[in-house]
Each structure stands twice: as C-alpha cells, then as structure tokens.
Design a protein around this motif. Structure first.
Motif, PDB file in Angstrom:
ATOM      1  N   PHE A 263       0.851  -1.188   0.000  1.00 39.54           N
ATOM      2  CA  PHE A 263       0.000   0.000   0.000  1.00 39.54           C
ATOM      3  C   PHE A 263       0.885   1.236   0.000  1.00 39.54           C
ATOM      4  CE2 PHE A 263      -2.254   3.411   2.273  1.00 39.54           C
ATOM      5  CZ  PHE A 263      -3.421   3.490   1.517  1.00 39.54           C
ATOM      6  N   ASP A 264       0.685   2.117  -0.970  1.00 40.59           N
ATOM      7  CA  ASP A 264       1.445   3.363  -1.078  1.00 40.59           C
ATOM      8  C   ASP A 264       0.562   4.497  -0.568  1.00 40.59           C
ATOM      9  OD1 ASP A 264       2.679   5.761  -1.943  1.00 40.59           O
ATOM     10  OD2 ASP A 264       3.679   4.685  -3.569  1.00 40.59           O
ATOM     11  N   TRP A 265       0.958   5.074   0.576  1.00 40.76           N
ATOM     12  CA  TRP A 265       0.075   6.063   1.190  1.00 40.76           C
ATOM     13  C   TRP A 265       0.003   7.382   0.408  1.00 40.76           C
ATOM     14  CZ3 TRP A 265       4.581   4.931   4.326  1.00 40.76           C
ATOM     15  CH2 TRP A 265       5.522   5.962   4.405  1.00 40.76           C
ATOM     16  N   GLU A 266       0.901   7.560  -0.576  1.00 39.33           N
ATOM     17  CA  GLU A 266       0.839   8.767  -1.400  1.00 39.33           C
ATOM     18  C   GLU A 266       0.031   8.548  -2.677  1.00 39.33           C
ATOM     19  OE1 GLU A 266       4.637  10.427  -2.237  1.00 39.33           O
ATOM     20  OE2 GLU A 266       4.871  11.294  -0.227  1.00 39.33           O
ATOM     21  N   LEU A 267      -0.017   7.328  -3.149  1.00 40.59           N
ATOM     22  CA  LEU A 267      -0.675   7.054  -4.426  1.00 40.59           C
ATOM     23  C   LEU A 267      -2.010   6.329  -4.280  1.00 40.59           C
ATOM     24  CD1 LEU A 267       2.422   5.891  -6.548  1.00 40.59           C
ATOM     25  CD2 LEU A 267       1.427   8.182  -6.373  1.00 40.59           C
ATOM     26  N   GLN A 271      -9.822   3.695   1.020  1.00 39.04           N
ATOM     27  CA  GLN A 271     -11.186   3.208   0.808  1.00 39.04           C
ATOM     28  C   GLN A 271     -11.289   2.429  -0.501  1.00 39.04           C
ATOM     29  OE1 GLN A 271     -13.829   3.665   2.990  1.00 39.04           O
ATOM     30  NE2 GLN A 271     -14.962   2.259   1.633  1.00 39.04           N
ATOM     31  N   GLU A 272     -10.747   3.004  -1.553  1.00 37.83           N
ATOM     32  CA  GLU A 272     -10.783   2.346  -2.862  1.00 37.83           C
ATOM     33  C   GLU A 272      -9.957   1.061  -2.856  1.00 37.83           C
ATOM     34  OE1 GLU A 272      -9.506   3.333  -7.503  1.00 37.83           O
ATOM     35  OE2 GLU A 272      -9.480   4.925  -5.976  1.00 37.83           O
ATOM     36  N   GLU A 281     -12.448 -10.694  -3.987  1.00 37.92           N
ATOM     37  CA  GLU A 281     -12.603 -11.791  -3.028  1.00 37.92           C
ATOM     38  C   GLU A 281     -11.295 -12.157  -2.338  1.00 37.92           C
ATOM     39  OE1 GLU A 281     -14.443 -15.034  -5.065  1.00 37.92           O
ATOM     40  OE2 GLU A 281     -16.378 -13.999  -5.237  1.00 37.92           O
ATOM     41  N   GLU A 282     -10.437 -11.161  -2.217  1.00 44.32           N
ATOM     42  CA  GLU A 282      -9.210 -11.346  -1.447  1.00 44.32           C
ATOM     43  C   GLU A 282      -9.444 -11.030   0.036  1.00 44.32           C
ATOM     44  OE1 GLU A 282      -6.210 -12.388  -2.403  1.00 44.32           O
ATOM     45  OE2 GLU A 282      -6.833 -12.723  -4.487  1.00 44.32           O
ATOM     46  N   LEU A 283     -10.461 -10.223   0.298  1.00 43.56           N
ATOM     47  CA  LEU A 283     -10.765  -9.805   1.657  1.00 43.56           C
ATOM     48  C   LEU A 283     -12.266  -9.966   1.915  1.00 43.56           C
ATOM     49  CD1 LEU A 283      -9.788  -8.294   4.289  1.00 43.56           C
ATOM     50  CD2 LEU A 283     -10.530  -6.181   3.150  1.00 43.56           C
ATOM     51  N   PRO A 284     -12.649 -10.675   2.992  1.00 41.98           N
ATOM     52  CA  PRO A 284     -14.081 -10.805   3.330  1.00 41.98           C
ATOM     53  C   PRO A 284     -14.670  -9.440   3.672  1.00 41.98           C
ATOM     54  CG  PRO A 284     -12.777 -12.464   4.475  1.00 41.98           C
ATOM     55  CD  PRO A 284     -11.805 -11.492   3.863  1.00 41.98           C
ATOM     56  N   ALA A 285     -15.915  -9.225   3.303  1.00 41.74           N
ATOM     57  CA  ALA A 285     -16.558  -7.924   3.532  1.00 41.74           C
ATOM     58  C   ALA A 285     -16.634  -7.574   5.009  1.00 41.74           C
ATOM     59  CB  ALA A 285     -17.959  -7.931   2.918  1.00 41.74           C
ATOM     60  N   ASP A 286     -16.810  -8.598   5.879  1.00 42.53           N
ATOM     61  CA  ASP A 286     -16.908  -8.300   7.305  1.00 42.53           C
ATOM     62  C   ASP A 286     -15.567  -7.931   7.941  1.00 42.53           C
ATOM     63  OD1 ASP A 286     -15.704 -10.741   7.165  1.00 42.53           O
ATOM     64  OD2 ASP A 286     -17.006 -11.750   8.611  1.00 42.53           O
ATOM     65  N   GLN A 287     -14.478  -8.013   7.157  1.00 40.83           N
ATOM     66  CA  GLN A 287     -13.151  -7.653   7.662  1.00 40.83           C
ATOM     67  C   GLN A 287     -12.682  -6.296   7.131  1.00 40.83           C
ATOM     68  OE1 GLN A 287     -11.154  -9.321   9.872  1.00 40.83           O
ATOM     69  NE2 GLN A 287     -12.935 -10.654  10.221  1.00 40.83           N
ATOM     70  N   LYS A 288     -13.605  -5.555   6.512  1.00 44.72           N
ATOM     71  CA  LYS A 288     -13.241  -4.281   5.899  1.00 44.72           C
ATOM     72  C   LYS A 288     -12.676  -3.286   6.908  1.00 44.72           C
ATOM     73  CE  LYS A 288     -15.112  -0.514   3.083  1.00 44.72           C
ATOM     74  NZ  LYS A 288     -16.288  -0.039   2.280  1.00 44.72           N
TER      75      LYS A 288
END
Length: 366
Positions: A263-267, A271-272, A281-288
């Motif tokens: 994750f690049d905090w400048e680019l 949220q996106e 489907e790499e991350l379950p919705a309840d783990q957002k």
C-alpha cells in the motif's frame, strides 16, 4: 603483452648411482681405464709414445645443446580481480563466474603508474551480472564479473546490506558478522614482503573468509544471507537525494488465507484499495474495517521510522568534521567490466552504470 623472460635451461649433469659414488675418485669418461689397458672409447695415435707404445688422445665430448625456454612474465596485478570476492553471487553459480579467463587489464592499467587511479587509495569489491551475451556464434546467459573501485581515504562502509524480493525485511549488518572485511591487496612483486611493510598499502579488497566446503554445516537461512548480500554505502551529505519509501508491506492475518499486498500512502486511496480487495474476493466484507485499521497502523509505523531515520542522518551529518565532509564530496565510484578477448564473450554491449541500491550509479564505467 610483455615479452616473456628468456631463460636457458642448463643441461642435467650425469651422475652415477649412489652406491657407485662411495669412496671412488671422480674421473672423466675420457680418462677411465682398466687394469688391462686403455679404454675401449680411447682413440689411438699411431705415433709411438715415450715407451714405444701408442699414445692416447682425449675422447672428444660433445657439448650438450641447450634449449631456450620462454616463461610468460606475470603482470604485477594479474590476479587482482580474482582476489576480490563477488558479493551476493549464489554459491552454486561461482564456478560459472570463472568459466572464462576474464581479462581485467583495464583495471590493472588504471592502478599502475600513469593510470587514473594510480597513487590513490582505493577500495574494491566485486559483483556479478547475469546477461545474455554472444560468444562463438551463440548466445547464452553468462555470469559477468564486475569490479567496483571506490576512491576514498577511508573505507566506504563497514556494513553489508541484506535484501531481496524473497525477504520481507531489510537488514544492515556489520561486515564481520558475514565474515567479510577490507584487507590489503598484495601485488605479486611484494608477495614476499613482511606484513609490516604493507601498512601503507593503497589497494584494499573486500574479502570473505566463508569457505564453500563449510556451507553444509550452516543452516539454509544463513547460506541464503550470503547470496542476498549487497555492499552497503551511506553518504550523509546526500540527504536531499534520498527518496524515502512511501510503500508499506501488508500481511493481514485472517483465515483461511492472509491478505498480502503493498500500500502506497501517497498514491493509493485506502477506501478504494479496500473495496477492490473485497471485489476480488481477497478480503471478506466483514473484515473491511479491521483491515483499514491495520493498514493505518502500518502507515503510522512507517512514517515514524522515516522520521527517525531523517533525524539520525541529520545528527550524523552535523557531527562530521570538515575533513570527512571533503572526503565524501571527493569520493568517486568506478565500475570495471572485462576487456574483450578472443577467448571471452564481448560484454561491451551490456555495460551499465548502476551498481546497487546503496551505491547508486558509478561516476565512470570502464
């Protein structure tokens, strides 16, 4: 090439077996006689001697022909590149480095009288660059040896960096922890000199005391560390040129499979970024929300580390003496590739100024 040294091989003297030499006076073949008369090898003179007997002439001994042998004169720095340890080369590929008799006369000439590096204190380290190069009508991947010369009044660093795409973290370790150190290089003409006479040496090489035979006694992780080594260098005067990373590595521990990524905090927009992981489907919705909290914490840690690093470099820079500052300003990096020969691949088409992530680019490529 310098002309070879001309040397005459002396004829080997004829000797008798040891048991025949005991208590026996030496005689030439022409003078050997027995108790019954002249030797069979003697030539007779028809003119009578003092006693009316034929006199003997000395046997003619032919001078042995001497053969002229030529011995190639070794160059004073001929084995310099071989003495420099190729840092970061995988152990099972070392034999490929020495598959050819590479020629580094360009490095030798630079260090000898009249050369660009003559009479300057230099620190040399080696590395290898696998490249696809042509040789004898075919192309194959070749482990090209490269020697980097650092012109500096003091060692450029006493540390080694360990980093690769396979390793999540970067380590900066003391050289001696990896059995490496800067040692004086002894030219061939001074190999018989005592150590005390080498204190004024101008050439130092990065050497490694780890032997390949001892690798089987080491853990795999330790062996791999040697293969991920990079000569480390930090110039405190180039603070403005340093680009601190804005990327954090992610390893979000959830079942059944953790979430990997960068994750690049400048680019990147958090949220996106998170919504895309859920969509793929790499991350379950309840783990957002837990995931977003995890990423924010990783970013805070990285920013803190960057801030502390800047402060540390600033203090180190302020503590430098003027002499040391001048030395860093005058420091130069030279990158030497092998000279083309009929017996080695031509690497002139793959030369590049980049050394590694710490040294950056060379001031001059030769």
């Amino acid at each position: 090439m310098r002309k070879g040294t001309k040397r005459k091989a002396a004829p080997k003297p004829k000797t008798k077996p040891a048991e025949d030499q005991v208590n026996e006076p030496s005689q030439s073949p022409a003078e050997e006689t027995n108790s019954e008369g002249p030797s069979r090898n003697a030539e007779l003179d028809p003119s009578p001697g003092a006693a009316g007997e034929p006199s003997r002439k000395r046997a003619k001994v032919a001078k042995p022909e001497t053969e002229t042998e030529y011995f190639a004169e070794k160059r004073n720095l001929e084995d310099l590149w071989l003495q420099v340890f190729p840092v970061g080369t995988e152990w099972d590929q070392l034999d490929m480095v020495y598959e050819y008799k590479w020629n580094f006369t360009n490095l030798e000439e630079a260090l000898e009288e009249g050369g660009e590096l003559h009479d300057k204190k230099v620190y040399l380290f080696g590395c290898t660059e696998p490249q696809l190069v042509p040789f004898k009508d075919q192309s194959k991947v070749t482990m090209i040896p490269v020697v980097v010369a650092v012109v500096s009044p003091f060692p450029p660093s006493d540390k080694i960096g360990i980093k690769s795409v396979q390793r999540e973290t970067e380590e900066i370790l003391p050289m001696k922890q990896m059995k490496m150190d800067w040692v004086p290089y002894i030219p061939l003409e001074k190999r018989e000199s005592q150590v005390e006479k080498l204190k004024n040496s101008q050439i130092f090489i990065l050497s490694c005391n780890q032997r390949r035979a001892g690798l089987r006694h080491l853990k795999i992780e330790r062996v791999k560390k040697f293969e991920y080594c990079l000569p480390y260098f930090y110039n405190p005067l180039q603070e403005d040129e340093l680009e601190q990373s804005t990327v954090v590595d992610l390893l979000f521990p959830i079942d059944p499979k953790p979430v990997f990524g960068e994750f690049d905090w400048e680019l990147d927009d958090l949220q996106e970024f998170t919504d895309n992981l859920i969509k793929e489907e790499e991350l379950p919705a309840d783990q957002k929300e837990p995931f977003k909290t995890y990423v924010k914490e990783k970013v805070r840690e990285a920013k803190k580390a960057n801030r502390e690093a800047r402060e540390t470099r600033k203090k180190a820079r302020e503590a430098l003496s003027q002499e040391t500052r001048d030395a860093y300003k005058d420091m130069k990096f030279y990158k030497f590739y092998p000279v083309p020969t009929p017996d080695t691949p031509d690497v002139s088409g793959v030369k590049a100024p980049f050394i590694n992530r710490y040294y950056g680019k060379a001031h001059k490529v030769i």
